[in-house]
Design an enzyme around this catalytic site. Sequence first.
Site: not given
Ligand code: AMP
Ligand code: MG
Length: 520
Positions: A100, A102, A122, A134, A192, A199, A269-270, A279
Amino acid sequence: MNLSIEDTFNRELTPDTNLENTRRKVFGAMYSFVKPKVPSNPKLIHVSPEMLENIGVSTIDVESKIFLNIFSGAQVYENTRSYAMAYAGHQFGNWAGQLGDGRAINLFEVVHDKKRWALQLKGAGETPYSRQGDGLAVLRSSVREYLCSEAMHHLGVPTTRALSLMLSGDDVLRDVLYNGNAAYEKGAIVCRVAPSFVRFGNFELFAARNDTENLRKLTDYTIKYFYPELGTPSKETYIKFFKAVTNRTLNMIIHWQRVGFVHGVMNTDNMSILGLTIDYGPYGWLEGFDFGWTPNTTDREQKRYRYGNQPNIALWNLLQLANALYPLIEEAEPFETILNQYQTEFEIQFLDMMRSKLGLELKKEEDKKLIEDLEECLLLSETDMTIFYRLLSSFERGKEADGLKLIEKAFYHPNEIKDSIDTQWKVWFEAYDKRLQLEVSTDQQRQIRMNAVNPKYVLRNYMAQLAIDKANEGDYSLIDELFNMLKKPYKDQPKYEKWFAKRPEWARHKVGCSMLSCSS
Ligand code: AMP
Ligand code: MG
């Protein structure tokens, strides 16, 4: 600032009934209402004039307090309800369950000039999907996403876009090298923009939970707004939908391979359901041509997401999407047919794309070998992909003996080009020249065609890093310079000639300049 808001996702689809912003598993819902974190001292660094125009915001509006507030998350736009999406995904080949948004918070959808745009922040704070994170983003990764997503658009690669880049005024703790040396960095927020941020993982979430009702709802919604040409929902329409997503994904991958873009984290998810590059994390651009290269340090061992593997991974991801959509069709065969077609169509489209890079208009049987032999040559000694193709466009028929001299600047170690390497290249230039003799267009016409598909300027990691280093000192001039240059990646821009250059040696092993971690 007057936005023409037309929300659909958070009006037509199932919301999470729990309104608390606590980290948890969310069942039976497609999103959770959540408000962005109010930043302590937001500051606008850059806006994309093209995106402003797309959503109908004037440059005067950009100066307003309301623009700063809305796109930094300080204020929610009137009559809108911001939310985080629920999705799941396969990460590095393994099922990861619920993920989801995050750290992405969707603001609203704008319809302008008959086009729908969803806008999201973002790095605007935590959501129910933040897990251990965070919800924030650092300036470094935000500059990279902001610059690259707009640059990709101007390269003609399907991508999400970026409207604005802001500082939040808050510090964010990150351990860049994952080695226990965490340090504070400047927090930032990118707005964005894309027609939709849905996705593959949004579909996977419901399929994994046997929630066919929401799976169907989400699919019908996606078709209604983003694939309306497929018609009203039915089994046949769902099959056509999967075929259309496959086509768009394939098209995106062909573009990546053409410009030498390596995404770095092709988890499901990307993967955008619209076939958009989404992403921007530890992505990179091929400098030395290398099928085995990945910029992502997290993937250093396995190299699952290396340049040469992107077409296969896209197919693997499509298979996961097929599994997720299966309950709507309950027949495996249509999916299998489409996935098999991907492989044959990839080969055809890849060959055509490579012909265009070499300036070949006619389709000849022997082209495949010419291309394979070239790839072999490019691997003999580190050769800059972007510079190579750009220089090759000046090749003149009948002057095969001058070929190597012409591309000399593309070699990282020119003194290696001797003996068998030299011979192999010469043989290739002879074959290229022979093949060009069959073409009808002039050298000059070929050059124009080649320069329209082989970019002169790409956002090499070291360039982004230079802009980041300056930005961390409060100087945003290089962000602006690169942003403007990358709007015309195919055009010779004499004032930016210094950026048509190989990666400097100091950048080879510097953090952020060749390899990157996922820390962002
Ligand atoms: P990503 O690898 O950036 O595509 O992220 C994978 C998952 O981790 C997604 O669900 C993101 O929303 C979550 N995520 C990545 N960085 C953070 C962060 N700093 N705080 C909260 N969720 C994160
Ligand atoms: Mg992602």
